[in-house]
Design an enzyme around this catalytic site. Sequence first.
Site, PDB file in Angstrom:
ATOM      1  N   ARG A 109       0.885  -1.174   0.000  1.00  0.00           N
ATOM      2  CA  ARG A 109       0.000   0.000   0.000  1.00  0.00           C
ATOM      3  C   ARG A 109       0.915   1.214   0.000  1.00  0.00           C
ATOM      4  O   ARG A 109       1.632   1.458   0.979  1.00  0.00           O
ATOM      5  CB  ARG A 109      -0.925   0.010   1.215  1.00  0.00           C
ATOM      6  CG  ARG A 109      -1.650   1.337   1.363  1.00  0.00           C
ATOM      7  CD  ARG A 109      -2.834   1.277   2.277  1.00  0.00           C
ATOM      8  NE  ARG A 109      -3.945   0.601   1.638  1.00  0.00           N
ATOM      9  CZ  ARG A 109      -5.202   0.669   2.055  1.00  0.00           C
ATOM     10  NH1 ARG A 109      -5.510   1.398   3.112  1.00  0.00           N
ATOM     11  NH2 ARG A 109      -6.161   0.013   1.431  1.00  0.00           N
ATOM     12  N   HIS A 136      -6.999   1.137  -6.916  1.00  0.00           N
ATOM     13  CA  HIS A 136      -7.294   0.218  -5.800  1.00  0.00           C
ATOM     14  C   HIS A 136      -7.967  -1.040  -6.380  1.00  0.00           C
ATOM     15  O   HIS A 136      -9.150  -1.279  -6.154  1.00  0.00           O
ATOM     16  CB  HIS A 136      -8.195   0.920  -4.786  1.00  0.00           C
ATOM     17  CG  HIS A 136      -8.236   0.268  -3.443  1.00  0.00           C
ATOM     18  ND1 HIS A 136      -7.502  -0.862  -3.122  1.00  0.00           N
ATOM     19  CD2 HIS A 136      -8.929   0.595  -2.303  1.00  0.00           C
ATOM     20  CE1 HIS A 136      -7.745  -1.199  -1.874  1.00  0.00           C
ATOM     21  NE2 HIS A 136      -8.598  -0.343  -1.356  1.00  0.00           N
ATOM     22  N   GLN A 139     -10.041  -3.561  -4.123  1.00  0.00           N
ATOM     23  CA  GLN A 139     -11.372  -3.103  -3.723  1.00  0.00           C
ATOM     24  C   GLN A 139     -12.390  -3.356  -4.831  1.00  0.00           C
ATOM     25  O   GLN A 139     -13.505  -3.837  -4.577  1.00  0.00           O
ATOM     26  CB  GLN A 139     -11.332  -1.610  -3.392  1.00  0.00           C
ATOM     27  CG  GLN A 139     -12.666  -1.061  -2.941  1.00  0.00           C
ATOM     28  CD  GLN A 139     -13.117  -1.694  -1.633  1.00  0.00           C
ATOM     29  OE1 GLN A 139     -12.345  -1.773  -0.688  1.00  0.00           O
ATOM     30  NE2 GLN A 139     -14.362  -2.140  -1.566  1.00  0.00           N
ATOM     31  N   ASP A 224     -17.184   7.299  -2.483  1.00  0.00           N
ATOM     32  CA  ASP A 224     -16.041   7.104  -1.591  1.00  0.00           C
ATOM     33  C   ASP A 224     -15.865   8.401  -0.812  1.00  0.00           C
ATOM     34  O   ASP A 224     -16.540   9.404  -1.099  1.00  0.00           O
ATOM     35  CB  ASP A 224     -14.789   6.772  -2.434  1.00  0.00           C
ATOM     36  CG  ASP A 224     -13.581   6.375  -1.597  1.00  0.00           C
ATOM     37  OD1 ASP A 224     -13.727   6.181  -0.364  1.00  0.00           O
ATOM     38  OD2 ASP A 224     -12.475   6.258  -2.169  1.00  0.00           O
ATOM     39  N   CYS A 263     -16.149   1.757  -0.444  1.00  0.00           N
ATOM     40  CA  CYS A 263     -15.024   0.903  -0.037  1.00  0.00           C
ATOM     41  C   CYS A 263     -14.749   0.925   1.451  1.00  0.00           C
ATOM     42  O   CYS A 263     -14.130   0.010   1.981  1.00  0.00           O
ATOM     43  CB  CYS A 263     -13.769   1.298  -0.807  1.00  0.00           C
ATOM     44  SG  CYS A 263     -13.196   2.974  -0.449  1.00  0.00           S
ATOM     45  N   ARG A 291     -13.581  -8.697   0.315  1.00  0.00           N
ATOM     46  CA  ARG A 291     -12.161  -8.413   0.104  1.00  0.00           C
ATOM     47  C   ARG A 291     -11.352  -9.690   0.342  1.00  0.00           C
ATOM     48  O   ARG A 291     -10.409  -9.990  -0.386  1.00  0.00           O
ATOM     49  CB  ARG A 291     -11.685  -7.306   1.061  1.00  0.00           C
ATOM     50  CG  ARG A 291     -12.251  -5.923   0.773  1.00  0.00           C
ATOM     51  CD  ARG A 291     -11.660  -5.345  -0.499  1.00  0.00           C
ATOM     52  NE  ARG A 291     -10.214  -5.272  -0.433  1.00  0.00           N
ATOM     53  CZ  ARG A 291      -9.522  -4.266   0.091  1.00  0.00           C
ATOM     54  NH1 ARG A 291     -10.151  -3.220   0.570  1.00  0.00           N
ATOM     55  NH2 ARG A 291      -8.191  -4.284   0.097  1.00  0.00           N
TER      56      ARG A 291
HETATM   57  N1   CP Z   1     -11.300  -0.247   1.631  1.00  0.00           N
HETATM   58  C1   CP Z   1     -10.054  -0.346   2.114  1.00  0.00           C
HETATM   59  O1   CP Z   1      -9.086  -0.570   1.395  1.00  0.00           O
HETATM   60  O2   CP Z   1      -9.966  -0.238   3.466  1.00  0.00           O
HETATM   61  P1   CP Z   1      -8.644  -0.073   4.325  1.00  0.00           P
HETATM   62  O3   CP Z   1      -8.073   1.290   4.028  1.00  0.00           O
HETATM   63  O4   CP Z   1      -9.101  -0.190   5.756  1.00  0.00           O
HETATM   64  O5   CP Z   1      -7.661  -1.158   3.955  1.00  0.00           O
HETATM   65  N1  NVA Z   2      -9.896   6.737  -1.781  1.00  0.00           N
HETATM   66  C1  NVA Z   2      -9.541   6.319  -0.448  1.00  0.00           C
HETATM   67  C2  NVA Z   2      -9.745   4.843  -0.314  1.00  0.00           C
HETATM   68  C3  NVA Z   2      -9.440   4.275   1.054  1.00  0.00           C
HETATM   69  C4  NVA Z   2      -9.592   2.786   1.115  1.00  0.00           C
HETATM   70  C5  NVA Z   2      -8.115   6.709  -0.141  1.00  0.00           C
HETATM   71  O1  NVA Z   2      -7.266   6.573  -1.045  1.00  0.00           O
HETATM   72  O2  NVA Z   2      -7.846   7.167   0.968  1.00  0.00           O
END
Ligand code: CP
Ligand code: NVA
Length: 309
Positions: A109, A136, A139, A224, A263, A291
Site C-alpha cells: 500500500r 485500488h 477493492q 467514496d 469501499c 475483500r
Molecule cells: N477499503 C479499504 O481498502 O480499506 P482499508 O483502508 O481499511 O484497507
Molecule cells: N480513496 C480512499 C480509499 C481508502 C480505502 C483513499 O485513497 O484514501
Amino acid sequence: MGMRHFIDLSRLAAEDLRAMLLAAHRRKAQRAGLPKGAPDSDRPLDGRLLAMIFEKNSTRTRASFDVAMRQLGGGSAMYNAADLQLGRGESVADTARVLSLFVDAVMIRANAHALVEDFAAHASVPVLNGLTDKSHPCQILADVMTYEERVGPLAGAHLAWIGDGNNVLASLLHAAPKLGFALRICTPPGFRPAEADLALADGAYTMIDDPAEAASGADCLLTDTWVSMGDRDVEARKAAFAPYQITQTLMDKAKPHAIFLHCLPAHRGEEVTAEVIDGPRSAVFDAAENRLHAQKAALLWCFYLLGSA
Ligand code: CP
Ligand code: NVA
C-alpha cells in the site's frame, strides 16, 4: 511462465478477471460455516509467505490479506514502510531484491503508484497493489463480486459513481470494459478522473453532471470519501462535493434492486447519509467481507494456481 503482478485491472485479460471472480465465489461457498481461522481444505498456498508493506493506514486490506494467506495455508508478515530501511532512503530496488529472498509475494500500500511499479520491476516474486494514489484494484474486485452476489450479472448493468474521481473510481473504470458494464460518472468539475483512466475504460462510461440524472435507473450507486489519504485541500473538497452526497432521495431514483457500495472507511453525513449506508440496500459490509475472498483469488492467480480453486 512470466512473473504475474496484480497491479492494475486494466492489465488483466478479461478471462483472467472472470476466472478470479468465479474462484472467489466458489471458494467463499466452499468454506461457508468454517471457523475463520480454519484453512481451506486444499491449502493451495501451503508454506508460502506474503510480506505486506504499508505506507498508509489500513484496516480491511491489512486484515483481509493476512486472513487470506492463513486460509490458503500460508502466512504473512507486515511491515510499516517507515520502519524499514526504505523509510531511511534505501532504494525500492534493493528492498524488492531483499524481500524477494525471504517471501513468496509482496503486497504494497503506497503513496505513489510508481513505487509499486518500481518494486515489481526489481522483485523476483509477485507484487500486489493494496492501494496507491492512482488505483485500488483489490477493492474493485471485491465490489464487482458483491454486485454479482447481491444483484446479478454485470454485463449490461449500469453502475453510477457519484463523488470524487479518485483511485477507487480508476480501478472501476479499468474493470468496466473487461466485465461489460456501463459506468456513469458524476463528479464536480475539477475532480474528474484522469484522462488515461477514462481511456482505459474503452468507451464504457458516460459523464453526467447531475447526481439525480446519474442515479436514475442505475443498478448500483457507488461513492467514496471526499478526502482520500494524502489529499490536503480538505475544506475546498467538502464544499465542492456537498451537492454529491448519496441520500435516500438519490437511492430511490435507482432501480428497486439497486445496491449501494462504498469501499470504507465512510464518513456518515458527508459523502453518504447514515440512512443509506446503514439501510437495507447498502452492501458495504458484504463488500468488506468479500475483500477476503476476492484477494484469495488474486493471490492464487499470481501463483498460477487459480485452476486449483
Ligand atoms: N477499503 C479499504 O481498502 O480499506 P482499508 O483502508 O481499511 O484497507
Ligand atoms: N480513496 C480512499 C480509499 C481508502 C480505502 C483513499 O485513497 O484514501
